[in-house]
Design a protein around this motif. Structure first.
Motif, PDB file in Angstrom:
ATOM      1  N   ASP A  80      35.076  69.155  60.362  1.00 16.47           N
ATOM      2  CA  ASP A  80      35.321  67.512  61.269  1.00 16.47           C
ATOM      3  C   ASP A  80      36.924  68.362  61.418  1.00 16.47           C
ATOM      4  OD1 ASP A  80      34.502  65.277  61.952  1.00 16.47           O
ATOM      5  OD2 ASP A  80      36.730  64.515  61.427  1.00 16.47           O
ATOM      6  N   LEU A  81      36.672  68.126  62.825  1.00 19.96           N
ATOM      7  CA  LEU A  81      38.315  68.114  63.851  1.00 19.96           C
ATOM      8  C   LEU A  81      39.020  66.640  63.311  1.00 19.96           C
ATOM      9  CD1 LEU A  81      36.819  68.755  67.406  1.00 19.96           C
ATOM     10  CD2 LEU A  81      37.420  70.185  65.661  1.00 19.96           C
ATOM     11  N   GLN A  82      38.555  65.383  63.532  1.00 19.28           N
ATOM     12  CA  GLN A  82      39.713  64.667  62.793  1.00 19.28           C
ATOM     13  C   GLN A  82      40.189  64.971  61.386  1.00 19.28           C
ATOM     14  OE1 GLN A  82      36.525  61.155  63.184  1.00 19.28           O
ATOM     15  NE2 GLN A  82      38.338  60.057  64.012  1.00 19.28           N
ATOM     16  N   ASN A  83      39.555  65.193  60.833  1.00 20.02           N
ATOM     17  CA  ASN A  83      40.268  65.399  59.006  1.00 20.02           C
ATOM     18  C   ASN A  83      41.074  66.585  59.077  1.00 20.02           C
ATOM     19  OD1 ASN A  83      38.388  63.695  58.305  1.00 20.02           O
ATOM     20  ND2 ASN A  83      36.640  65.039  57.430  1.00 20.02           N
ATOM     21  N   ILE A  84      40.182  67.767  60.230  1.00 16.81           N
ATOM     22  CA  ILE A  84      41.773  68.940  60.226  1.00 16.81           C
ATOM     23  C   ILE A  84      42.690  68.743  61.269  1.00 16.81           C
ATOM     24  CG2 ILE A  84      42.240  70.656  61.784  1.00 16.81           C
ATOM     25  CD1 ILE A  84      38.858  71.619  61.591  1.00 16.81           C
ATOM     26  N   ALA A  85      42.856  67.311  62.204  1.00 14.67           N
ATOM     27  CA  ALA A  85      43.995  66.692  62.763  1.00 14.67           C
ATOM     28  C   ALA A  85      44.185  66.305  60.987  1.00 14.67           C
ATOM     29  CB  ALA A  85      43.688  65.634  63.745  1.00 14.67           C
ATOM     30  N   MET A 134      40.884  77.297  64.164  1.00 15.70           N
ATOM     31  CA  MET A 134      39.661  77.793  64.457  1.00 15.70           C
ATOM     32  C   MET A 134      38.331  77.991  63.053  1.00 15.70           C
ATOM     33  SD  MET A 134      37.544  78.573  67.136  1.00 15.70           S
ATOM     34  CE  MET A 134      38.083  78.862  68.280  1.00 15.70           C
ATOM     35  N   LYS A 135      38.974  78.536  62.038  1.00 18.13           N
ATOM     36  CA  LYS A 135      38.271  79.175  60.906  1.00 18.13           C
ATOM     37  C   LYS A 135      37.972  77.751  60.387  1.00 18.13           C
ATOM     38  CE  LYS A 135      38.993  81.179  56.668  1.00 18.13           C
ATOM     39  NZ  LYS A 135      39.282  81.054  55.145  1.00 18.13           N
ATOM     40  N   ARG A 136      38.668  76.765  60.344  1.00 21.62           N
ATOM     41  CA  ARG A 136      37.969  75.676  59.728  1.00 21.62           C
ATOM     42  C   ARG A 136      37.110  74.985  60.352  1.00 21.62           C
ATOM     43  NH1 ARG A 136      43.641  72.218  58.011  1.00 21.62           N
ATOM     44  NH2 ARG A 136      41.732  70.791  56.876  1.00 21.62           N
ATOM     45  N   ILE A 137      37.189  75.380  61.901  1.00 21.79           N
ATOM     46  CA  ILE A 137      35.910  74.678  62.151  1.00 21.79           C
ATOM     47  C   ILE A 137      34.717  75.288  62.054  1.00 21.79           C
ATOM     48  CG2 ILE A 137      35.187  74.460  65.286  1.00 21.79           C
ATOM     49  CD1 ILE A 137      38.242  73.820  65.423  1.00 21.79           C
ATOM     50  N   ALA A 145      34.194  66.812  71.912  1.00 26.40           N
ATOM     51  CA  ALA A 145      35.747  66.213  71.001  1.00 26.40           C
ATOM     52  C   ALA A 145      36.641  67.810  70.800  1.00 26.40           C
ATOM     53  CB  ALA A 145      35.782  65.683  69.710  1.00 26.40           C
ATOM     54  N   GLU A 146      37.468  67.350  70.992  1.00 25.79           N
ATOM     55  CA  GLU A 146      38.797  67.998  70.923  1.00 25.79           C
ATOM     56  C   GLU A 146      39.638  68.199  70.003  1.00 25.79           C
ATOM     57  OE1 GLU A 146      41.579  69.269  74.820  1.00 25.79           O
ATOM     58  OE2 GLU A 146      41.832  67.061  74.372  1.00 25.79           O
ATOM     59  N   ILE A 147      40.360  69.452  69.706  1.00 19.89           N
ATOM     60  CA  ILE A 147      41.848  69.005  68.253  1.00 19.89           C
ATOM     61  C   ILE A 147      43.179  69.748  69.493  1.00 19.89           C
ATOM     62  CG2 ILE A 147      40.929  71.368  67.544  1.00 19.89           C
ATOM     63  CD1 ILE A 147      42.582  70.171  65.109  1.00 19.89           C
ATOM     64  N   THR A 148      44.418  69.170  69.718  1.00 26.66           N
ATOM     65  CA  THR A 148      45.110  70.020  69.945  1.00 26.66           C
ATOM     66  C   THR A 148      46.113  70.179  69.366  1.00 26.66           C
ATOM     67  OG1 THR A 148      43.886  68.129  72.355  1.00 26.66           O
ATOM     68  CG2 THR A 148      46.343  69.557  72.385  1.00 26.66           C
ATOM     69  N   PHE A 149      47.356  71.184  70.009  1.00 30.41           N
ATOM     70  CA  PHE A 149      48.396  71.420  69.044  1.00 30.41           C
ATOM     71  C   PHE A 149      49.036  72.190  70.310  1.00 30.41           C
ATOM     72  CE2 PHE A 149      44.501  73.880  68.233  1.00 30.41           C
ATOM     73  CZ  PHE A 149      44.634  75.270  68.641  1.00 30.41           C
ATOM     74  N   LYS A 150      50.385  72.288  69.589  1.00 32.08           N
ATOM     75  CA  LYS A 150      51.532  72.925  70.065  1.00 32.08           C
ATOM     76  C   LYS A 150      51.616  73.568  69.733  1.00 32.08           C
ATOM     77  CE  LYS A 150      54.253  68.485  71.622  1.00 32.08           C
ATOM     78  NZ  LYS A 150      53.045  68.530  72.534  1.00 32.08           N
TER      79      LYS A 150
END
Length: 189
Positions: free
Chosen positions: A88-93, A80-83, A66-71
């Motif tokens: 969870d990546l979905q919750n972060i997004a 990165m700290k939260r990961i 899975a990937e989290i993408t940001f501009k």
């Protein structure tokens, strides 16, 4: 037309290709003759299959990614700290939905090329921040590692090992022929 082409020397332009084609035809005939006269191939044992599987396990291991993408690159450290804290990546997004920041979650599924490129081999492993070609940033996380069982690959591995054995026999016979005729082999195995 053919005679005219010969008079212009056009045939010389194709001489190397013709030679290579002719050479390959001769090699194929010799290989076929060798193969017809080889002793029966050695039977590949279950132990050999298991040994090959263990040595090449990475070929039979797949990472679900899975990937989290940001501009905004300034978000790199925070995300990165939260990961790393296990979020969870979905919750972060989702937490950035109302912030005006473009943060998205992508289920990459099983992606062998990314797994190899970033050496992703362990569940929970994350990449460093990756700058994409389009200027976005991303972090990839391994959600799950799945091994393809040896039982699902046994016949394919047997075929690989039988082909290697046959190639080895052909090579040995070619070496014998070369030695008997005081010739040099053009390739080494």
């Amino acid at each position: 037309m053919y005679q005219y082409g010969l008079s212009k020397g056009i045939d010389k332009k194709y001489a190397k290709n013709v030679y290579e084609y002719k050479k390959q035809l001769v090699i194929n005939d010799v290989k076929q003759d060798i193969m017809e006269n080889l002793p029966p191939a050695k039977v590949v044992s279950d132990e050999e299959i298991e040994e090959y599987y263990e040595k090449n396990k990475s070929k039979y291991t797949f990472a679900n990614l899975a990937e989290i993408t940001f501009k905004n690159e300034e978000l790199s450290e925070e995300i990165m700290k939260r990961i790393k804290e296990g979020e969870d990546l979905q919750n972060i997004a989702k937490s950035y939905e109302d912030s005006g920041e473009a943060v998205t979650y992508n289920d990459l599924g099983i992606n062998r090329s990314l797994s190899i490129r970033y050496n992703l081999t362990d569940t929970g492993q994350v990449t460093d921040v990756i700058e994409k070609d389009n200027g976005d940033f991303s972090i990839i996380k391994v959600l799950q590692i799945r091994d393809m069982a040896i039982s699902r690959n046994k016949s394919a591995i047997r075929n690989i090992l039988e082909a290697k054995n046959e190639a080895s026999q052909i090579h040995e016979k070619a070496r014998e022929i070369a030695d008997e005729n005081n010739m040099k082999l053009e390739y080494e195995q």
